[in-house]
Design a protein around this motif. Structure first.
Motif, PDB file in Angstrom:
ATOM      1  N   GLY A 238       5.234 -10.743 -10.629  1.00 43.14           N
ATOM      2  CA  GLY A 238       6.623 -10.353 -10.843  1.00 43.14           C
ATOM      3  C   GLY A 238       7.344  -9.945  -9.582  1.00 43.14           C
ATOM      4  N   ALA A 239       6.620  -9.835  -8.476  1.00 49.17           N
ATOM      5  CA  ALA A 239       7.256  -9.477  -7.203  1.00 49.17           C
ATOM      6  C   ALA A 239       8.055 -10.654  -6.657  1.00 49.17           C
ATOM      7  CB  ALA A 239       6.196  -9.046  -6.189  1.00 49.17           C
ATOM      8  N   THR A 240       9.087 -10.353  -5.912  1.00 47.53           N
ATOM      9  CA  THR A 240       9.848 -11.385  -5.203  1.00 47.53           C
ATOM     10  C   THR A 240       9.366 -11.421  -3.767  1.00 47.53           C
ATOM     11  OG1 THR A 240      11.800 -11.086  -6.604  1.00 47.53           O
ATOM     12  CG2 THR A 240      12.126 -12.143  -4.466  1.00 47.53           C
TER      13      THR A 240
ATOM     14  N   THR B 128       9.070  -7.763  -2.212  1.00 50.62           N
ATOM     15  CA  THR B 128       9.771  -6.727  -2.972  1.00 50.62           C
ATOM     16  C   THR B 128       9.002  -6.554  -4.279  1.00 50.62           C
ATOM     17  OG1 THR B 128      11.917  -7.365  -2.030  1.00 50.62           O
ATOM     18  CG2 THR B 128      11.932  -6.005  -4.026  1.00 50.62           C
ATOM     19  N   TYR B 129       8.231  -5.456  -4.344  1.00 53.98           N
ATOM     20  CA  TYR B 129       7.402  -5.241  -5.516  1.00 53.98           C
ATOM     21  C   TYR B 129       8.261  -4.789  -6.704  1.00 53.98           C
ATOM     22  CZ  TYR B 129       3.246  -5.340  -2.512  1.00 53.98           C
ATOM     23  OH  TYR B 129       2.244  -5.710  -1.638  1.00 53.98           O
ATOM     24  N   PRO B 130       7.842  -5.139  -7.918  1.00 53.60           N
ATOM     25  CA  PRO B 130       8.548  -4.630  -9.097  1.00 53.60           C
ATOM     26  C   PRO B 130       8.312  -3.141  -9.230  1.00 53.60           C
ATOM     27  CG  PRO B 130       6.550  -5.788  -9.748  1.00 53.60           C
ATOM     28  CD  PRO B 130       6.709  -6.003  -8.270  1.00 53.60           C
TER      29      PRO B 130
ATOM     30  N   ARG C 286      -0.039  -5.516  -7.737  1.00 52.07           N
ATOM     31  CA  ARG C 286       1.388  -5.356  -8.023  1.00 52.07           C
ATOM     32  C   ARG C 286       2.193  -6.624  -7.726  1.00 52.07           C
ATOM     33  NH1 ARG C 286       4.199  -0.702  -5.183  1.00 52.07           N
ATOM     34  NH2 ARG C 286       5.785  -1.303  -6.717  1.00 52.07           N
TER      35      ARG C 286
ATOM     36  N   ARG D 102       9.772 -15.788  -7.094  1.00 53.53           N
ATOM     37  CA  ARG D 102       9.079 -14.723  -7.832  1.00 53.53           C
ATOM     38  C   ARG D 102       7.658 -15.173  -8.150  1.00 53.53           C
ATOM     39  NH1 ARG D 102      12.422 -11.903 -12.440  1.00 53.53           N
ATOM     40  NH2 ARG D 102      13.521 -11.379 -10.506  1.00 53.53           N
TER      41      ARG D 102
ATOM     42  N   ASN E 182       5.244   1.305 -13.241  1.00 57.95           N
ATOM     43  CA  ASN E 182       5.434   1.929 -14.577  1.00 57.95           C
ATOM     44  C   ASN E 182       5.098   3.404 -14.540  1.00 57.95           C
ATOM     45  OD1 ASN E 182       6.150  -0.542 -15.687  1.00 57.95           O
ATOM     46  ND2 ASN E 182       4.008  -1.100 -16.127  1.00 57.95           N
TER      47      ASN E 182
END
Length: 249
Positions: free
Chosen positions: A215-217, A244-246, A212, A174, A249
């Motif tokens: 926090g992305a994996t 893999t973006y979070p 973005r 992450r 919002n």
């Protein structure tokens, strides 16, 4: 050998060739010399090393198998090959860079990748057949063939990345923060692991959303190097980076 290997549908014969000739010598799984002594480094493939200059150093696993498979394939076609150049015709060792094909138009790189005898190597701007090479590699990886049966080619976690790991590796983690320097962006993962993307290579990441990434994996692949004792991988093409973006919002 080629009749026993099934290539993905995306691997089609090119509509043109830049040359044809006969192979005189096979150095290893990804380098050959023609009868005129031109040395050709196959684009899109890196096979395990045979350390010819150090007789005491053991060859890497599947190195001899890769060379033997290439020799067998060439023997089936009387060592005749065709080739297609890409955007950069030579590497820093003055070897010719080319995509090699059998006389019938089958990709020699893809035929070796299909057996798990190397991994797909992406060095921009020589990306002409990248879709074929990656699809073929994925097939061998899913089947656990060749190098993909070895633990060092498994997807490793950034937090528990082995301190002595070297060579080609795949890592997942992450993104904790994003760093910038004059020449590169750094995706800093958990466990002190970082992925480097050079600014000069950004054109090969058209869909990358830096805003973005925190926090992305991500999973990245490439050759491991160390800076101040911490592991790094330089990624040069979007094909070597899965994100893999979070949720937005």
């Amino acid at each position: 050998m080629s009749a026993q290997v099934s290539l993905p549908a995306v691997c089609v014969a090119p509509g043109y060739y830049h040359g044809m000739g006969k192979v005189w010598h096979v150095h290893d799984g990804d380098t050959v010399s023609l009868e005129n002594r031109t040395r050709i480094r196959l684009i899109g493939l890196d096979t395990p090393e045979i350390f010819w200059r150090d007789k005491d150093a053991p060859a890497e696993p599947f190195a001899h198998e890769a060379r033997d498979a290439l020799m067998e394939l060439l023997h089936e076609h009387d060592y005749q090959v065709r080739w297609v150049y890409d955007r950069e015709p030579e590497d820093r060792y003055r070897r010719v860079l080319a995509h090699l094909f059998t006389p019938e138009g089958e990709s020699i790189t893809a035929l070796l990748l299909a057996q798990g005898l190397g991994y797909a190597l992406t060095i921009p701007p020589n990306n002409q057949f990248i879709d074929c090479y990656r699809a073929t590699e994925r097939q061998a990886m899913e089947d656990g063939l060749g190098i993909w049966s070895l633990p060092e080619f498994a997807l490793l976690d950034a937090e528990t990345f082995p301190a002595d790991a070297k060579g080609f590796r795949r890592v997942q983690g992450r993104v904790q923060r994003i760093g910038e320097s004059n020449n590169a962006y750094w995706l800093n993962l958990e466990g002190q692991f970082a992925v480097r993307i050079d600014r000069a290579d950004l054109e090969y990441f058209p869909d990358l959303q830096f805003n973005r990434l925190r926090g992305a994996t991500i999973s990245a692949r490439g050759l491991v190097f160390y800076y101040r004792g911490e592991p790094r991988i330089r990624v040069r093409h979007a094909a070597d980076l899965e994100i893999t973006y979070p949720p937005s919002n």
